[in-house]
Design an enzyme around this catalytic site. Structure first.
Site, PDB file in Angstrom:
ATOM      1  N   CYS A 162     -19.613 -35.598  20.070  1.00 44.19           N
ATOM      2  CA  CYS A 162     -19.074 -36.911  20.426  1.00 44.19           C
ATOM      3  C   CYS A 162     -19.883 -38.006  19.743  1.00 44.19           C
ATOM      4  O   CYS A 162     -21.002 -37.770  19.292  1.00 44.19           O
ATOM      5  CB  CYS A 162     -19.095 -37.087  21.939  1.00 44.19           C
ATOM      6  SG  CYS A 162     -20.688 -36.722  22.693  1.00 44.19           S
TER       7      CYS A 162
ATOM      8  N   CYS B  47     -24.276 -37.923  23.074  1.00 48.07           N
ATOM      9  CA  CYS B  47     -23.492 -38.237  21.873  1.00 48.07           C
ATOM     10  C   CYS B  47     -24.386 -38.729  20.729  1.00 48.07           C
ATOM     11  O   CYS B  47     -25.566 -38.988  20.920  1.00 48.07           O
ATOM     12  CB  CYS B  47     -22.454 -39.294  22.204  1.00 48.07           C
ATOM     13  SG  CYS B  47     -21.178 -38.650  23.299  1.00 48.07           S
TER      14      CYS B  47
END
Ligand SMILES: *[C@@H]1O[C@H](CO)[C@@H](O)[C@H](O)[C@H]1NC(C)=O
Ligand SMILES: *[C@@H]1O[C@H](CO)[C@@H](O)[C@H](O)[C@H]1NC(C)=O
Ligand SMILES: *[C@@H]1O[C@H](CO)[C@@H](O)[C@H](O)[C@H]1NC(C)=O
Length: 309
Positions: free
Chosen positions: A198, A117
């Site tokens: 993300c 992420c």
């Protein structure tokens, strides 16, 4: 390869014709003219060959795949030959305008990939700057850093309906068909990339053009809709103009306002910054004489005189 073969074939045909009918002078002249006619017909296709499938595509794609799994990301295990087979399966024996996103399903299935992420970098109409940005801020990942992006970057390909090979002489423009083989692959790759995004993601947009956020771009039509507000913490937008202008769009002017509205309505948190300092410095390195770089350049000159005294 294919092009070469078809040229050989037509040479054979020409030779055959010559043998069969060169009995009289008249026919000889006629055949000669025919040959010239054929040569003339062949010439334009040789000239436009650069717009067909990229030559040596198999070696390039498979080579890049091995490069990726051996040097770039050695922890990954992929079957490069299998990926190529699935790619070929999707593209050849299809009319060059008839390869859908779904046709690549098996190929993508053979190359699943996930990413850490907070590293996703999206961009639209800022390609050159994006490259230097990603090179400097090393932790960013763009679509071109994924295996599929790495393998197919800058390549062109299309098949042909009644042939098991690629069309090396010409491929249609992206705009000429809805299911363009190149477009469909990038569409699917972009969608996968955005679905995986993300944490904090960064979006680099070009404030020197109208419609910096364009609903028809890959970001506006595919990636934005594939972002998941449950996975993404912040969408951090950076609007960057050319140093010399024009200054057309910004965080509170033009299409970027629409982007922010869409993000808000879908429940994303966002930030937006005009002329991010790191990005400006990167632009100034490439073009230090611009007046907007003068403060930067002056301090460098000053420093130079300090160190050489
Ligand atoms: C396009 O592909 C589909 C399935 O792959 C096929 O059924 C259809 O006939 C093709 N159309 C053309 C115009 O080639
Ligand atoms: C913005 O787009 C224009 C036109 O495509 C391009 O020439 C320019 O380099 C882009 N600017 C940035 C900062 O990427
Ligand atoms: C994510 O972005 C927000 C807003 O820019 C910032 O406050 C936060 O520190 C960022 N988090 C990470 C992990 O970078």
């Amino acid at each position: 390869m294919h092009e070469h073969v078809s040229l050989l074939r037509s040479n054979e045909a020409v030779r055959g014709l010559t043998l069969m009918t060169s009995r009289t002078f008249e026919t000889f002249v006629m055949i000669n003219m025919t040959i010239w006619f054929i040569v003339l017909l062949l010439c334009p296709s040789q000239l436009t060959a650069q717009f067909g499938t990229t030559p040596n595509i198999k070696h390039i794609v498979v080579g890049r795949c091995y490069n990726y799994i051996t040097l770039v990301n050695p922890s990954l295990r992929y079957d490069c030959e299998e990926i190529w087979r699935q790619f070929e399966e999707a593209v050849v024996r299809q009319s060059s305008c008839n390869v859908t996103v779904e046709d690549y399903h098996q190929m993508f299935y053979a190359m699943p990939q996930t990413w850490p992420c907070d590293r996703f970098l999206f961009w639209s109409k800022t390609r050159a700057l994006m490259h230097s940005y990603a090179a400097v801020v090393r932790h960013f990942w763009t679509l071109e850093d994924t295996l599929v992006g790495f393998m197919f970057n800058d390549l062109i390909w299309c098949g042909q309906e009644e042939d098991s090979g690629f069309d090396f002489s010409s491929c249609p423009e992206w705009s000429a068909c809805r299911n363009h083989p190149v477009y469909s692959l990038w569409r699917r790759a972009s969608q996968n990339f955005a679905e995986m995004a993300c944490g904090n993601i960064t979006v680099l947009l070009n404030g020197s053009i109208a419609n910096a956020f364009n609903r028809k771009s890959m970001f506006g039509s595919v990636e934005l809709d594939s972002l998941n507000p449950q996975r993404v913490d912040y969408v951090n937008i950076k609007v960057v103009t050319n140093l010399e202008g024009p200054y057309i769009e910004s965080c509170n002017q033009g299409s970027i306002v629409n982007l922010i509205q869409i993000l808000q309505s879908r429940g994303f948190r966002w930030t937006c910054i005009d002329n991010d300092q790191t990005l400006m410095i990167l632009q100034c390195i490439q073009d230090p004489k611009q007046s907007s770089c003068q403060t930067c350049a002056n301090s460098l000159l000053h420093r130079k005189s300090l160190t050489s005294n």
